[in-house]
Motif scaffolding. Structure first.
Motif, short mmCIF file in Angstrom:
data_model
loop_
_atom_site.label_atom_id
_atom_site.label_comp_id
_atom_site.label_asym_id
_atom_site.label_seq_id
_atom_site.Cartn_x
_atom_site.Cartn_y
_atom_site.Cartn_z
N GLU A 86 39.87 18.38 38.57
CA GLU A 86 38.93 19.45 38.26
C GLU A 86 39.75 20.73 38.17
OE1 GLU A 86 35.61 19.53 40.99
OE2 GLU A 86 35.94 17.41 41.42
N LEU A 87 39.49 21.54 37.16
CA LEU A 87 40.27 22.75 36.90
C LEU A 87 39.44 24.00 37.14
CD1 LEU A 87 42.08 21.72 33.57
CD2 LEU A 87 42.74 21.20 35.92
N ASN A 88 40.09 25.01 37.67
CA ASN A 88 39.46 26.32 37.86
C ASN A 88 40.42 27.36 37.31
OD1 ASN A 88 38.39 28.74 38.73
ND2 ASN A 88 37.73 27.95 40.71
N ASP A 89 40.09 27.91 36.15
CA ASP A 89 40.97 28.88 35.50
C ASP A 89 40.40 30.30 35.55
OD1 ASP A 89 38.87 28.53 33.80
OD2 ASP A 89 40.05 27.95 32.06
N LYS A 90 39.59 30.59 36.56
CA LYS A 90 38.99 31.92 36.69
C LYS A 90 39.95 32.93 37.29
CE LYS A 90 34.30 30.10 37.22
NZ LYS A 90 33.11 30.00 38.11
N TYR A 91 41.10 32.46 37.78
CA TYR A 91 42.06 33.33 38.42
C TYR A 91 43.31 33.48 37.55
CZ TYR A 91 38.95 32.25 42.31
OH TYR A 91 37.84 32.07 43.09
N LEU A 94 46.26 28.87 37.28
CA LEU A 94 45.39 27.70 37.19
C LEU A 94 45.28 27.03 38.56
CD1 LEU A 94 43.80 25.64 35.44
CD2 LEU A 94 45.97 24.41 35.15
N MET A 95 44.06 26.76 38.99
CA MET A 95 43.79 26.07 40.25
C MET A 95 43.33 24.65 39.94
SD MET A 95 44.29 28.64 42.41
CE MET A 95 43.41 28.36 43.95
N VAL A 96 43.85 23.69 40.68
CA VAL A 96 43.53 22.29 40.40
C VAL A 96 43.12 21.57 41.67
CG1 VAL A 96 45.12 22.20 38.44
CG2 VAL A 96 45.92 21.53 40.71
N ARG A 97 42.28 20.55 41.51
CA ARG A 97 41.90 19.66 42.61
C ARG A 97 41.71 18.27 42.03
NH1 ARG A 97 36.46 21.04 45.68
NH2 ARG A 97 35.57 20.27 43.73
#
Length: 230
Positions: A86-91, A94-97
């Motif tokens: 799952e990716l979180n590119d709001k920052y 890139l943040m991943v889990r």
């Protein structure tokens, strides 16, 4: 490959170490998989783990900076990671889990593609050997194994496909830790004993066919990520 008494004679120098190191392309996700598992931290039914920057995922290795630079240079990195994370590119970074469900789906796609390749190769080898598909599959006429799923009729296309599946799983398990290996086997209703039994049986090559090699796996494992949707 090497010989203690071998050296390389290059245009302007002699290299004392005469070993020949051989390698094949490898899907980088197999390398990242255990690191992503560890970076996620403790999980539960209510907590899926932590999102982390890809730099933190790489841990505290001495060559972490070089590895991070290499990972960041991979083509379509976001697309690759989306197969199993799952990716979180709001920052800014890139943040991943890692996602167990995505990992299993990704591994099943790889298994099916490798299974199809192995099945196709078996038929090709048989044709080149002039022995016919049925005769080339004589290697699969092993006695029934209670640890295997219900066996199709001997000599059938279903049996050949099942044997190709076991062989494909055997190759993929070499890249996986215990947790993901167990999940993959369970998804196909196949036991580890059945896969191990298949791996122990050598595959005879047709007299005029190219000798069997596992080098196909590099193309099969690497090409899928460029073609398959996340």
């Amino acid at each position: 490959l090497g010989d203690a008494n071998a050296s390389w004679f290059l245009p302007d120098e002699v290299v004392q170490d005469g070993r020949l190191v051989m390698g094949t392309p490898l899907d980088p996700l197999f390398v990242l998989l255990p690191l992503l598992d560890e970076a996620r931290g403790v999980t539960s039914s209510e907590h899926k783990g932590l999102f982390k920057p890809i730099g933190d995922v790489l841990g505290e290795a001495d060559d972490k900076e070089a590895i991070e630079t290499h990972v960041a240079s991979l083509p379509q990195l976001h697309t690759l990671l989306a197969h199993i994370c799952e990716l979180n590119d709001k920052y800014d970074e890139l943040m991943v889990r890692i996602s167990d469900a995505k990992v299993l789906s990704w591994l099943r796609r790889k298994t099916r593609k490798l299974q199809a390749h192995l099945r196709s190769r078996t038929l090709t080898d048989a044709d080149e050997g002039g022995k016919g598909a049925e005769r080339s599959l004589a290697q699969f006429s092993a006695e029934a194994d209670a640890s295997m799923p219900t066996a199709p009729p001997p000599g059938s296309e279903a049996e050949a496909s099942q044997q190709a599946l076991l062989e494909a799983l055997g190759h993929l398990l070499e890249y996986l830790g215990e947790k993901h290996a167990a999940a993959l086997l369970a998804s196909f209703d196949v036991s580890h004993a059945a896969v191990s039994s298949k791996r122990l049986k050598p595959r005879p090559a047709a007299s005029t066919a190219t000798p069997y090699s596992s080098s196909y796996s590099a193309d099969s494992l690497d090409a899928e990520n460029r073609a398959a949707p996340p």
